[in-house]
Design an enzyme around this catalytic site. Structure first.
Site, mmCIF file in Angstrom:
data_model
loop_
_atom_site.group_PDB
_atom_site.id
_atom_site.type_symbol
_atom_site.label_atom_id
_atom_site.label_comp_id
_atom_site.label_asym_id
_atom_site.label_seq_id
_atom_site.Cartn_x
_atom_site.Cartn_y
_atom_site.Cartn_z
ATOM 1 N N LYS A 1 24.205 2.972 -21.560
ATOM 2 C CA LYS A 1 23.549 3.477 -22.578
ATOM 3 C C LYS A 1 23.110 2.531 -23.730
ATOM 4 O O LYS A 1 23.715 2.664 -24.630
ATOM 5 C CB LYS A 1 24.464 4.861 -22.897
ATOM 6 C CG LYS A 1 23.710 5.843 -23.878
ATOM 7 C CD LYS A 1 24.563 7.134 -24.060
ATOM 8 C CE LYS A 1 24.083 8.123 -24.989
ATOM 9 N NZ LYS A 1 23.089 8.782 -24.291
ATOM 10 N N ALA A 2 22.159 1.970 -23.404
ATOM 11 C CA ALA A 2 21.530 0.781 -24.269
ATOM 12 C C ALA A 2 20.465 1.433 -25.192
ATOM 13 O O ALA A 2 19.622 2.019 -24.861
ATOM 14 C CB ALA A 2 21.146 -0.314 -23.642
#
Length: 286
Positions: A142-143
């Site tokens: 989850k960048a």
């Protein structure tokens, strides 16, 4: 290690995160339970995913899940919040190159937020943008940089008068929304895309658990827009969105009344689950 007012917090203009989108984050919710307590829903799962996201993109990570959960409860207490949205972000120090960092920083912010997509049935549009190729990104991370894709897809849909977008993968199969997962109902079963080209979802996993509880058949499979338009009902789910039904896709309506759908059962059960309220047993009629 400090609690500071958001308006007084500072960061470095030369952070790798600001210049290159090189950071990871989580979206978490807390609730006032039926007993009046404050509960962070699936806190451990979220902070473990944060750690895994950092590892996936080679960010140093020196915190324990326990200390971050404890810190989050304290941030909620200091802000006098129970029903809140929680945003931890692991970000990089000043580094104007692509060289690996030796440290990372973290902040945890909280605020009040209604369901991200509202509470009325959604008019959804198939986006002209694809979900990023998993061969080019660590899709399970989850960048922050990945979410430029989500922002432009959602903005495109809203500019055209829709409530939200739906993204396909590089092969033309349905993937997910800009910030939510998709399930569709067909003849008493639920279907959802497999975890090939989507973020591993905590709310998605909760929907699977509720399906097992209610003995609702659910299957992961690849499917096209054309098949999705034959569905009886469709819903999005996610921490920010919670569970929200669709009215239509590309102006094609779904014929089943939302209140009679499996999604409505999941929606009601989810609302009870997050506040530790007993889950009512519906009469399932397909």
């Amino acid at each position: 290690g400090q609690f500071v007012k958001a308006a007084e917090a500072k960061t470095d203009f030369y952070s790798q995160s600001l210049h290159y989108g090189y950071s990871v984050f989580e979206g978490i919710r807390s609730y006032r339970t039926a007993a009046g307590d404050t509960k962070i829903f699936r806190a451990t799962d979220h902070f473990e995913r944060l750690k895994n996201s950092a590892a996936a993109i080679n960010m140093p990570y020196q915190w324990t899940t326990t200390e971050l959960v404890e810190a989050t409860y304290e941030v909620l207490r200091l802000n006098n919040l129970q029903d809140a949205y929680i945003r931890p972000v692991v970000y990089a120090p000043a580094n104007m190159s692509f060289a690996p960092n030796k440290e990372s920083h973290i902040f945890i912010a909280v605020w009040e937020m209604a369901p991200f997509l509202g509470e009325k049935l959604l008019r959804v549009m198939t986006s002209s943008f694809q979900r990023p190729n998993p061969g080019a990104y660590k899709i399970h991370a989850k960048a922050t940089g990945h979410y430029v894709n989500s922002v432009i897809a959602s903005q495109e849909a809203k500019a055209k008068g829709y409530d939200e977008a739906l993204l396909l993968d590089m092969h033309g199969y349905v993937a997910e929304g800009p910030g939510a997962y998709l399930f569709f109902e067909k003849e008493g079963n639920l279907y959802t895309p497999p975890p090939v080209n989507i973020l591993p979802g905590i709310t998605r996993a909760t929907v699977f658990e509720l399906c097992r509880h209610f003995e609702i058949p659910v299957e992961e499979k690849l499917f096209t827009i054309e098949e999705l338009k034959t569905a009886d009902a469709v819903f999005y789910c996610g921490t920010a969105a919670e569970v929200i039904g669709w009215e239509s896709l590309d102006d094609h309506p779904f014929n089943k009344n939302w209140n009679d759908s499996l999604g409505a059962i999941i929606q009601k059960a989810y609302k009870n689950l997050v506040i530790d309220k007993p889950i009512e047993e519906p009469s399932l009629q397909h």
